[in-house]
Structures are given as C-alpha cells and as structure tokens.
Design a protein around this motif. Structure first.
Motif, PDB file in Angstrom:
ATOM      1  N   ILE A 261      31.951   5.000 -17.587  1.00  0.00           N
ATOM      2  CA  ILE A 261      31.961   6.566 -17.995  1.00  0.00           C
ATOM      3  C   ILE A 261      31.815   6.673 -19.528  1.00  0.00           C
ATOM      4  O   ILE A 261      31.723   7.732 -20.050  1.00  0.00           O
ATOM      5  CB  ILE A 261      32.971   7.380 -17.588  1.00  0.00           C
ATOM      6  CG1 ILE A 261      34.346   6.859 -17.863  1.00  0.00           C
ATOM      7  CG2 ILE A 261      33.018   7.057 -15.843  1.00  0.00           C
ATOM      8  CD1 ILE A 261      35.493   7.676 -17.490  1.00  0.00           C
ATOM      9  N   GLY A 262      32.007   5.857 -20.336  1.00  0.00           N
ATOM     10  CA  GLY A 262      32.190   5.752 -21.863  1.00  0.00           C
ATOM     11  C   GLY A 262      32.154   4.807 -22.543  1.00  0.00           C
ATOM     12  O   GLY A 262      32.346   3.599 -22.014  1.00  0.00           O
ATOM     13  N   PHE A 263      32.160   4.964 -24.020  1.00  0.00           N
ATOM     14  CA  PHE A 263      32.363   3.899 -24.924  1.00  0.00           C
ATOM     15  C   PHE A 263      33.372   4.110 -25.848  1.00  0.00           C
ATOM     16  O   PHE A 263      33.411   5.336 -26.096  1.00  0.00           O
ATOM     17  CB  PHE A 263      30.758   3.454 -25.432  1.00  0.00           C
ATOM     18  CG  PHE A 263      29.975   3.408 -24.560  1.00  0.00           C
ATOM     19  CD1 PHE A 263      28.796   4.225 -23.945  1.00  0.00           C
ATOM     20  CD2 PHE A 263      29.708   1.956 -23.741  1.00  0.00           C
ATOM     21  CE1 PHE A 263      27.921   3.740 -22.997  1.00  0.00           C
ATOM     22  CE2 PHE A 263      29.146   1.797 -22.792  1.00  0.00           C
ATOM     23  CZ  PHE A 263      28.009   2.764 -22.378  1.00  0.00           C
ATOM     24  N   CYS A 264      33.789   3.105 -26.482  1.00  0.00           N
ATOM     25  CA  CYS A 264      34.572   3.633 -27.566  1.00  0.00           C
ATOM     26  C   CYS A 264      34.127   2.404 -28.942  1.00  0.00           C
ATOM     27  O   CYS A 264      33.819   1.393 -28.623  1.00  0.00           O
ATOM     28  CB  CYS A 264      36.038   3.410 -27.449  1.00  0.00           C
ATOM     29  SG  CYS A 264      36.400   1.504 -26.814  1.00  0.00           S
ATOM     30  N   GLU A 265      34.286   2.981 -30.225  1.00  0.00           N
ATOM     31  CA  GLU A 265      33.954   2.138 -31.436  1.00  0.00           C
ATOM     32  C   GLU A 265      35.273   1.810 -32.006  1.00  0.00           C
ATOM     33  O   GLU A 265      36.106   2.452 -32.781  1.00  0.00           O
ATOM     34  CB  GLU A 265      33.468   3.097 -32.162  1.00  0.00           C
ATOM     35  CG  GLU A 265      32.728   2.411 -33.591  1.00  0.00           C
ATOM     36  CD  GLU A 265      31.880   1.159 -33.122  1.00  0.00           C
ATOM     37  OE1 GLU A 265      30.793   1.703 -32.350  1.00  0.00           O
ATOM     38  OE2 GLU A 265      32.165   0.086 -33.542  1.00  0.00           O
ATOM     39  N   THR A 266      35.789   0.285 -31.726  1.00  0.00           N
ATOM     40  CA  THR A 266      36.740  -0.239 -32.235  1.00  0.00           C
ATOM     41  C   THR A 266      36.815  -1.660 -32.426  1.00  0.00           C
ATOM     42  O   THR A 266      36.075  -2.311 -31.830  1.00  0.00           O
ATOM     43  CB  THR A 266      38.034   0.105 -31.249  1.00  0.00           C
ATOM     44  OG1 THR A 266      38.991  -0.679 -31.624  1.00  0.00           O
ATOM     45  CG2 THR A 266      37.501  -0.667 -29.841  1.00  0.00           C
ATOM     46  N   ILE A 267      37.684  -2.153 -33.529  1.00  0.00           N
ATOM     47  CA  ILE A 267      37.570  -3.633 -33.416  1.00  0.00           C
ATOM     48  C   ILE A 267      38.786  -4.314 -33.011  1.00  0.00           C
ATOM     49  O   ILE A 267      39.288  -5.402 -33.318  1.00  0.00           O
ATOM     50  CB  ILE A 267      37.207  -4.029 -34.883  1.00  0.00           C
ATOM     51  CG1 ILE A 267      38.289  -3.735 -35.695  1.00  0.00           C
ATOM     52  CG2 ILE A 267      35.878  -3.568 -35.359  1.00  0.00           C
ATOM     53  CD1 ILE A 267      38.517  -4.505 -37.061  1.00  0.00           C
ATOM     54  N   MET A 268      39.754  -3.400 -32.139  1.00  0.00           N
ATOM     55  CA  MET A 268      40.726  -4.198 -31.683  1.00  0.00           C
ATOM     56  C   MET A 268      40.327  -5.333 -30.661  1.00  0.00           C
ATOM     57  O   MET A 268      39.453  -5.181 -29.922  1.00  0.00           O
ATOM     58  CB  MET A 268      41.561  -3.047 -30.643  1.00  0.00           C
ATOM     59  CG  MET A 268      42.533  -2.390 -31.516  1.00  0.00           C
ATOM     60  SD  MET A 268      43.361  -1.105 -30.629  1.00  0.00           S
ATOM     61  CE  MET A 268      44.356  -2.273 -29.639  1.00  0.00           C
ATOM     62  N   TYR A 269      41.126  -6.359 -30.718  1.00  0.00           N
ATOM     63  CA  TYR A 269      40.635  -7.476 -30.037  1.00  0.00           C
ATOM     64  C   TYR A 269      39.171  -7.896 -30.232  1.00  0.00           C
ATOM     65  O   TYR A 269      38.337  -8.320 -29.320  1.00  0.00           O
ATOM     66  CB  TYR A 269      40.754  -7.406 -28.463  1.00  0.00           C
ATOM     67  CG  TYR A 269      42.339  -7.185 -28.143  1.00  0.00           C
ATOM     68  CD1 TYR A 269      42.909  -6.073 -28.113  1.00  0.00           C
ATOM     69  CD2 TYR A 269      43.014  -8.429 -27.949  1.00  0.00           C
ATOM     70  CE1 TYR A 269      44.487  -6.071 -27.848  1.00  0.00           C
ATOM     71  CE2 TYR A 269      44.628  -8.412 -27.663  1.00  0.00           C
ATOM     72  CZ  TYR A 269      45.137  -7.194 -27.810  1.00  0.00           C
ATOM     73  OH  TYR A 269      46.436  -7.153 -27.427  1.00  0.00           O
ATOM     74  N   ASN A 270      38.804  -7.998 -31.512  1.00  0.00           N
ATOM     75  CA  ASN A 270      37.370  -8.027 -31.942  1.00  0.00           C
ATOM     76  C   ASN A 270      36.557  -7.327 -31.220  1.00  0.00           C
ATOM     77  O   ASN A 270      35.294  -7.863 -31.096  1.00  0.00           O
ATOM     78  CB  ASN A 270      37.226  -9.482 -31.896  1.00  0.00           C
ATOM     79  CG  ASN A 270      38.007 -10.211 -32.747  1.00  0.00           C
ATOM     80  OD1 ASN A 270      38.404  -9.909 -33.769  1.00  0.00           O
ATOM     81  ND2 ASN A 270      38.252 -11.286 -32.295  1.00  0.00           N
ATOM     82  N   GLY A 271      36.754  -6.178 -30.629  1.00  0.00           N
ATOM     83  CA  GLY A 271      35.690  -5.282 -30.146  1.00  0.00           C
ATOM     84  C   GLY A 271      35.640  -5.782 -28.704  1.00  0.00           C
ATOM     85  O   GLY A 271      34.783  -5.235 -27.690  1.00  0.00           O
TER      86      GLY A 271
END
Lengths: 832, 223
Positions: free
Chosen positions: A626-636
């Motif tokens: 249902i959606g996406f997020c922009e993060t590098i936590m846990y290398n994305g």
C-alpha cells in the motif's frame, strides 16, 4: 645486443627516481590487488570462524522450523545415515537464569550434549575438571570467563532456573573460552548432559538440533537431500551456508575492487608517461644500433625486456607487500567487540591469488608501455639518425569526441544497466570516467588558459600572462593535471562516501524518535505498563520486529519487518513513508497490508497494489503493498505491517524490545530502568550509545578505504614530482632563452610558480569534476550489493580538494624553480 | 661612439681537473652602427666572446662595457633589463617558444619589460612587416620554415628597439638561398635602423654583409 642491454641497465640505474616511481606504482597496484582479492576470502573466513566457534566441524544441521510439529525431534532417522558420517552430534538448547549471592541475575545459554559427541564436533579444551566422567546427571561445564564473572569455582553448586523451576548443578569442568565457550562478554555459555536437559524440558529422548559431518564431503548435498526427505517437516541445511557467507564477503569485496581500479588507472598513466620519456631517451642509441645492423625486433625486445623487468620486480615486491597490507586490512576490520570476544583476524590467501597479483604486475607494466614502444618501433632508421622525428602535434579531434562519448556513457550506462550487470558495468564506468577526463583535459585546460590570461593580467602582471601561455600544449603540465585529477578524484570519492555514510547513519538515528531501547525476558503488555510508571519515562512503546523473513518463493528475504501499532508508530519512527502517513498506517491496522522500502521495491520489482507472499509460522501469507518508504535502516531491506498481523502470523508472544521516550536525561532513566528490572537479565542502550557504536564499526571499514585513496594520491604525487623534473629538463632551453631575452631570475621563479598554481587549480577542478562523475556511479554499485546509501556532496570537501591540488603542485614546483635560477644559460641555449 | 668595449678579457673553463683557457686577453672596441663579424675555427672562442659581450656568461677576468656601463658591476636584475632593452639575441637554432604564435614570440621581450601589449600593437605590425611575416602572425613555429623561424627570432630581437643585435651563427642552420635572405635582412636593419650588429659566423659569404671582420684564433684576436 648486450651493449644495448648494458645501456638499458645503466639508464635504469641512472634514472633512480623514475625507476623508483615505476616500481612503486607497480608494487602498490599489485599489493592492493592481491589484498583486495584475498580480502573477501579472509572476510569469509572470519565469518566462517565466527560460525564455527559454536558449530565446530558440523557441516549439516537439522532443526525445527515454523512448519515443524515440535521444536524437538528424534535422532532415529539420522542414525540411518551413520555409515555415511564422520559423526552425528545432537544437542538440546535452552536458557537458564542464575542469581548470584549479590542478587545479580545472569542469563546462561545451556547446551545439552553427550560429551563424547561434543568432543568430535567442537572439542572442548578443559582447564580443570572434577568428577566430570561419566558426564551425566546435574553436572555443568562453564567457561573460565563465565566462572570468574559469576565467582564460581570447580566443585561449586549452581542453582539454575529453567522454565521457572530451580535445579542445582555441580560445576564439573572449567573450559578455555573458545569453541562452544567463546563469548562476547554478554553471553554466558554452559554445557550440561543432554539427557538431563531434555528431561528437564520434557523432551526426553529428543533433541533441538542434529549436527553431522559427511565422510565424503562431495556427497554433502546428496545427503542433505536424503535427510530432507527423512525429516520432511524440519529444516535440513548446510550448517554454514556458503552462499550467505559469499554474499556477506562480497559486500566488502566490491568497494575494494573499485579502489583498486582507480589505483590501477593512475599506475597505467604513470608507467605510460614514463615509458614515453624512456623511449625518447633511447632513440639515439636505438638509431645508432639499427644503423649498424641490429634488427627492429632486437631493439623492440630490449625495450620490452625493460618493461617486463619492472613488472617482475614490482610484482614480486608487491606480493610481499600485499601480505602485509592484507594483514593490516583484516585487522582493521575487526572491531573492538570482536577482539574482546577473542576473535582473531583470519588472514587467508593462496598461491593463485599471489600468482594473479604477480601476473597483473607484469601485465600492467607491459600494457602501459606497449604504445610508446610500438611508436618508436615504427620510426625509420633514417629519421632517427637524422633526428627528423615528427613532433608536430596534429590536433586530434577524435580525442575530443571519444572523450565526450566515454563521458556520456559513464552518465548513461549505470542508470540503464540491469541490476545483474550493475557491478561490472559500474567498474567499467569508473575506468571510462578516468580515460574520458584524460582525453578532455587539453580542451578543458585550453578553456582555463583563456580565463587565466584575462585574470592574471591584473593579478600577476605579464609573468602571469606568460605562465598561462606556457600551459598551452605543454605535455608535462597536462600529464600533471591528469595525475592530480585522478588522485583527487580517488580521495574525493572515498571521503564523500564516508561522509555520506556518517551522515546517513546520523539521519537513520534521527528517524528513531525515542531515547532508550531495552529488552528483558517475556516483554509483554504488563511490562509495558510497568515501564511507563518508572521515574523519567514519559512514554513507552512495545515494538514487534522479525528478522530475515523469507518470501514464499524462497529466493529473497526481508531483513526486518516491523509490526506497527497504527496510533503510536509515527510518534516513534519517522521512517520516510511516502504519501499520507496517517492514512497508510491506519490501513496497516485493517488488513494484511505492507509498506516496503524503496530499495526493496526496486529489488523485488514490485509496485503499489502488488502482493508479496511472506513465509510465516502459519504458512505463506500474502501482504498487499500500500505504500513505500525512503530509509536506509537495515540497508533499506525493511518493511512495515500492522502489529496485529505480524504478531498473529509470526506467533509472537512478546515484544522484540521496548522503546522509551524520557522526560529526564536518558542516562539517568537508563539506570532507573535497570534498577527496576534488576532481577532480570536486561539489555538496554540509549540512542546515543547505539549511534556511536554504529559509527565506530563504519569507521573501521572506511579507514581501509582511506588507505587505498591515500595510496592513489601518493602515487599521483610521485608522478607529479617526476613530471616536474621531466618538464624542467625539456624546458631548460626555453627557460634559458627567456633569460637571454632579459627575464630576471625572480621573474623566472615567479613564472614557474604561477604555472604550477594554474596547473594545480586546473588539476584540482578537473579532479573535483571527475570525482563527482565517479561518485555518480557509486549509488548504483551500492544498490547492487544491497547498500543503498544516498550520496551527499560536501562543498567543503570539494573546496579542500581544489586547494590541496594547488598546494601539491606549488610544493612540487619548488625544486624546478630553484634549479631554474641556477641555470647555465649558454649550455642550455647552445647545445641540444 | 664606442658601444661595446672589452679590456683584457679572459675566460677559463674547468673540465674536471683541467683549466681550459678559451679567451686570452681580448681587447675589443665596437662603434655604434657597425656590423661586425667574428670569425674563427671551431673551438676558437668566438661564441664565448659573443656571450660574454651579451652578459650571458661571466668573464674569469677583464671587463666588458656596454654603452659605457661595466657588466660585472651590474646585478642580475640590471643585466636582465639591459638584455631586454639594449641587446637583442639571435641564435643558430632560433630558440622560439614552440607553443606560442609568431606574434606572441615576437612580443615576449615587451612583456618581460612589464609593458602592455596593446601599447605595442602598431610596433608589432611594423616589425612583422619588416621581417616579411605579417601574414603568418597567428602561426606557431612548427608551421614555419627555418628561414621564417629565424626571421621571427630577428623580429623578437628588434621589438624593444635595442641598440645592439648579437647573432650566433644566424644562418648556420639554413640553406644558401634562405641564408642570403636573412643576411640581407640583417644588413637592411643595420643600414636603415642604424643597429649595431655583432655576428659569429663560419661563413665568409655571411661575413661579407658586415663592414668589419674580427678573427679569433686560439682565444686571441688576430688581425
């Protein structure tokens, strides 16, 4: 022939600095190549060693999974394969709690083994034993580190709480802290008789895991397949999965190879330019000898022999140096925690890697020198002897076009290459970027000269104008600009990546909007409510998380899935959800919906509305994107689902950890929490501590990369010094001519310094440009190895690079400037 | 008026442990406007004499005066200024800057003197006309013949309007026809612009363009 060879050897001896420079370039290149190639093997070995510490010689493991009817199994099916195995060793595992006299509670990892089986699989080295054999009943073996920590000795009793029931064990053995007793300071390992522990766990006659080692290792996969059939609802796999190890090691290998490529490009350039000078110097001798009967082949062979000789000597030295470099690199990879746990740096290499490095050294020397050798070979004897070497430089328009085409390909190719080809394409782009910049440098320099001529009139006067004009078509200056730009580019790349990682680590921690994270056993809602009552705790959030969830197709996995409580998640995590956060989080609570990181979107090739089938404890479950997020936590490699669904599908009884917002300083509240849960084993950290620890481990890796980039710069600086020396020799005549026209010594020195400053500014600027072009390729490489770190450009770094370039050339020009003031005008003017 | 004067001029070179006396007790006087050819066999010291006169080398003993000023008493800066303004050099191998155009090569002494190029545009045009290279001003030396390159060198030597032109084997690297053209140019400069020209030459034909010959043999002036 022998005379020519003698001349060649004399030439090598006379031109000591140039010989040193060529050998140094080859040596460093082959050493770094060897170390980088062996690094992945060493890293893999380090990872294997870590795994081996607990599993010893086990090659096949059988254990329960989410589909298994029980967490325990019988060994009867495995026994049918005994003839095919060196050993079969089974264990039972659980955790116990031990309270000391001072009321401190410690968690003990209990491994139940048949002692003889353990000795076959992962031998225990006993420092002391008391009535150890037969190893049955309530006997326990501790490591010496644990015994010291708990203030226990051989023969002492030890009350362990297992499943809330106390059992008294007798310490019958103290072992050296290695193998199954290797600890990292936080865990405490112990070995007890298997049947005793199984009985206490109501699993008599059954085990948690079965370890085996085939007699014939080539049959390992065949035996795994057969055992899988026998243990249909249990996992049968390699104990140490080689694919995972290689994948893990590869993450280190690729960035090192990138740096090696850059060092190689600089070395090729230096050797090529040096051989141009060598062949020019040899021309009169070659002409003389060819005129008296030496064949073209003979004279070519002499030059080639010199090149090969450099390669052999440089390669041999490089291999020796490479071992040292590898040891340094591997040691740097070990962080303090590893050292504290007793892990050592595993340096692993073999003769094939040494041979490859040696062959690279010879190839590097030959390939770099072949074009000047061929060019000289093509000159006729008559032209050599009559000194009619064509030195007219035709404007080669094709260089401009080739340079532009290569530059365009560097920009386009990484963005369009398929993921599977990303790494080789991106490596090639790094090489192309350097070549394109080198080809374009004369044109770029031409542009700068026009600019400088205008500016220098006002700043430096006529000496400045002369200096600017002297840069035009000056081969040595152009070579210096090339070298400087390559060195600066290498430094800029690694420092920008390091800067980006530090910044992203910082940013990643800023997405976590809480102050403390802690875990105690059985972390449930009741403990959440108790936590909220602790002094200094403003709010608490129970966090559900699972790690390494496989997709149903078995080909991929998600490193971390967070179970979000829709009403509170946003207060604790700012994970870069794209779109209407509140609405999306609400949707997570309504159904099996999932929000995935953009990196996963790209990796899985999915889009909004698609389904991802997750392998859960209750079978495969589809989750709708249902959606996406922009993060590098846990290398994305992260996703978010509703906590209700995660808890149910993964059968989670307890929170993974508790997140706390504080109303007082986190260090104070941390102590309050520790005191409150004092009777339980607790893991607790503040966010500052976590960020610091993360930065430390990143620092270790980037220190190694910095070594590469510094080596590249060092080779570049030596090359620049050499070019200045060559330039001075070539310009003696024109410098003397200037003097004859009335240029004073002071004016000459001023002109040389301005030339150096100009060359440095151009080299610095081109280096920054080239660095930016190369850095633009890096995200695609990082993405290919599942490390999607966004790149942040630092204006300060670029300014420092530019200034550094100017400083390097200014310093390098001091010697030629001083020599120019002592020039014998007549000698230089009158004689060739 | 005496424009060049040498008195008891000696020059000795050290070659390892050996001292080689190249010039012995040279006494010479050259009047303003003269065209003097210094001739002698190879190794006679004629080029050395020329360079001592031009201040490119220092005598072992003795004096050199240019327009009444003693060279040995001048500091490097003063000598440099003298070479810009009072002397123009022409060499056998032209010694042009290869990556500069004809125009840029010619104007070099002007730039060294700190003057602005725009103030010398007209003079530059004139000089290029005199040497017959006005249509080649944008070319680099690589695009010129030997004779043309030497004419550029002569133009450069003239640009600051020095009183003295010193030429070391000016046609030594040219064919006969081109050499004649260059010598005619030098002669014209001597007669029309009243420049004092001192040339070192092997060629009798070249020497005949001058109005005096000084013979140097074994480091001494003969005849």
């Amino acid at each position: 022939m022998s005379v020519i060879l003698k001349f060649t050897i004399r030439n090598i001896k006379e031109k000591k600095f140039r010989t040193f420079l060529i050998l140094f370039s080859i040596m460093i290149s082959s050493a770094l190549f060897f170390a980088s190639g062996a690094m992945s093997g060493s890293v893999a070995q380090m990872l294997v060693d870590r795994m081996r510490s607990s599993v010893g010689a086990s090659e096949i493991i059988i254990h329960a999974n989410e589909k298994s009817p029980s967490e325990y199994m019988t060994t009867s099916a495995a026994e049918a394969f005994r003839e095919d195995m060196d050993f079969i060793a089974s264990n039972v595992f659980c955790q116990g709690m031990y309270k000391t006299d001072s009321k401190e509670t410690f968690k003990i990892d209990l491994n139940g083994y048949v002692f003889s089986e353990l000795q076959m699989m992962n031998p225990v080295a006993l420092e002391a034993e008391y009535n150890l054999q037969p190893f049955s009943g309530k006997k326990i073996i501790l490591s010496s580190a644990t015994a010291e920590k708990l203030k226990l000795s051989l023969g002492d009793s030890m009350d362990l709480k297992i499943n809330d029931v106390k059992h008294r064990f007798v310490i019958s053995g103290i072992a050296q802290p290695k193998g199954v007793f290797l600890e990292d300071g936080r865990t405490n390992n112990a070995v007890v008789p298997r049947e005793t522990l199984a009985t206490l766990l109501n699993a008599k006659g059954r085990v948690s895991a079965i370890h085996m080692k085939p007699k014939d290792m080539s049959r390992k996969q065949e035996l795994i397949d057969s055992l899988s059939k026998a243990y249909g609802r249990y996992t049968v796999r390699e104990t140490i999965p080689e694919e995972d190890i290689r994948r893990g090691a590869n993450a280190f290998n690729v960035p090192f190879m990138m740096m090696v490529v850059m060092v190689l490009v600089i070395s090729v350039f230096i050797i090529y330019t040096s051989f141009r000078v060598i062949t020019t110097e040899m021309l009169p001798v070659i002409g003389t000898f060819r005129s008296i009967g030496a064949t073209k082949r003979m004279t070519d062979l002499v030059l080639l022999t010199e090149s090969i000789a450099y390669g052999i000597v440089g390669g041999a030295l490089g291999c020796i140096l490479g071992i040292g470099v590898l040891k340094i690199m591997v040691n740097m990879m070990l962080i303090e925690a590893d050292r504290a746990a007793g892990y050592t740096a595993a340096v692993q290499y073999d003769w094939t890697q040494m041979l490859a490095a040696f062959i690279l050294a010879v190839a590097l020397s030959v390939v770099s020198s072949i074009i000047p050798i061929i060019k000289v070979s093509r000159i006729s004897v008559k032209d050599i002897v009559l000194n009619k070497i064509e030195s007219i430089k035709k404007k080669k328009r094709f260089r401009l076009w080739l340079g532009l085409i290569l530059l365009a390909s560097v920009i386009i190719a990484p963005r369009t290459a398929p993921r599977s080809a990303a790494i080789p394409v991106d490596m090639l782009c790094l090489v192309f970027a350097s070549i394109s910049v080198t080809l374009l440098i004369p044109y770029i320099t031409g542009g700068f000269i026009k600019l400088f001529e205008g500016i220098y009139t006002y700043v430096f006067g006529n000496e400045g104008i002369l200096a600017a004009k002297n840069l035009r078509e000056n081969k040595s200056v152009l070579n210096n600009i090339s070298l400087l730009s390559m060195g600066i580019s290498a430094l800029l790349i690694i420092n920008t990546i390091s800067f980006s990682v530090s910044r992203e680590v910082g940013n990643a921690y800023r997405t976590l909007d809480y102050d403390i994270e802690f875990w105690v056993p059985n972390l449930d809602r009741q403990k959440l409510m108790l936590t909220e009552k602790i002094d200094g705790v403003a709010d608490a959030y129970g966090n559900y998380q699972v790690f390494g969830t496989e997709l149903a197709d078995g080909k991929d996995r998600i490193s971390c899935i967070i179970g979000a409580e829709p009403n509170k998640f946003d207060d604790y995590f700012d994970i870069g959800i794209v779109g209407d956060k509140e609405s999306l989080l609400r949707e997570l609570g309504r159904d099996r919906n999932i929000i995935i990181a953009n990196a996963l979107k790209e990796k899985f090739g999915v889009d909004m509305g698609d389904s991802i089938n997750l392998r859960t404890k209750r079978g495969d479950r589809p989750y709708r994107i249902i959606g996406f997020c922009e993060t590098i936590m846990y290398n994305g490699q992260i996703a978010i689902v509703g906590d209700k669904y995660l808890k149910s599908d993964m059968e989670l009884k307890y929170y993974n950890d508790m997140l706390v917002k504080t109303s007082k300083p986190p260090e104070v509240v941390k102590e309050n929490i520790k005191k409150y849960f004092g009777s339980e084993d607790i893991y607790i950290t503040t966010m500052d501590e976590m960020e610091k620890s993360n930065n430390e481990s990143n620092k270790a890796m980037f220190s190694i990369f910095r070594i590469f980039s510094i080596m590249a710069m060092v080779i570049g600086v030596f090359g620049i010094l050499n070019n200045f020396a060559i330039s001075f020799m070539e310009r003696k005549r024109s410098l003397a001519m200037f003097r004859s026209m009335g240029m004073s010594k002071g004016q000459t020195v001023k002109m040389i310094f301005i030339e150096a400053l100009s060359g440095g500014i151009i080299g610095g600027a081109v280096g920054v440009f080239s660095g930016v072009v190369n850095i633009s390729v890096v995200p695609y490489v990082m993405r290919a190895i599942d490390l999607p770190i966004p790149i942040h450009y630092s204006a300060v770094l670029m300014a420092v690079s530019l200034a550094g370039g100017a400083a390097v050339t200014m310093i390098a020009s001091v010697s030629p400037a001083l020599k120019s003031s002592r020039l014998n005008i007549i000698e230089a003017v009158k004689y060739e | 008026m005496q424009i060049i004067e040498t008195k008891n001029l000696n020059k000795t070179f050290k070659m390892g442990d050996l001292d080689i006396e190249v010039l012995k007790d040279i006494n010479l006087s050259i009047e303003s406007g003269e065209f003097v050819s210094i001739m002698g066999p190879s190794g006679s010291g004629k080029s050395t004499l020329l360079y001592l006169i031009g201040g490119l080398d220092k005598p072992t003993s003795g004096s050199v005066k240019i327009k009444g000023s003693e060279l040995s008493e001048m500091k490097d800066k003063e000598q440099s200024i003298m070479r810009r303004r009072d002397i123009g050099f022409v060499f056998q191998f032209y010694n042009l800057i290869p990556n500069l155009s004809v125009e840029e090569n010619v104007i070099l002494p002007v730039l060294l003197d700190g003057k602005k190029l725009k103030d010398y545009r007209n003079k530059l045009d004139d000089i290029l006309e005199v040497v017959g290279l006005a249509d080649r001003r944008a070319h680099t030396p690589r695009e010129l013949s030997g004779g043309q390159q030497q004419r550029v060198a002569i133009a450069r030597a003239l640009v600051n309007e020095p009183d003295i032109i010193l030429a070391d084997e000016p046609i030594g690297n040219l064919d006969t026809k081109t050499g004649t053209e260059v010598m005619q140019l030098l002669q014209r400069i001597n007669r029309e612009k009243k420049k004092t020209i001192v040339q070192v030459t092997h060629s009798k034909e070249a020497a005949e363009y001058g109005n005096r010959i000084i013979n140097v043999r074994d480091g001494r002036v003969w005849g």
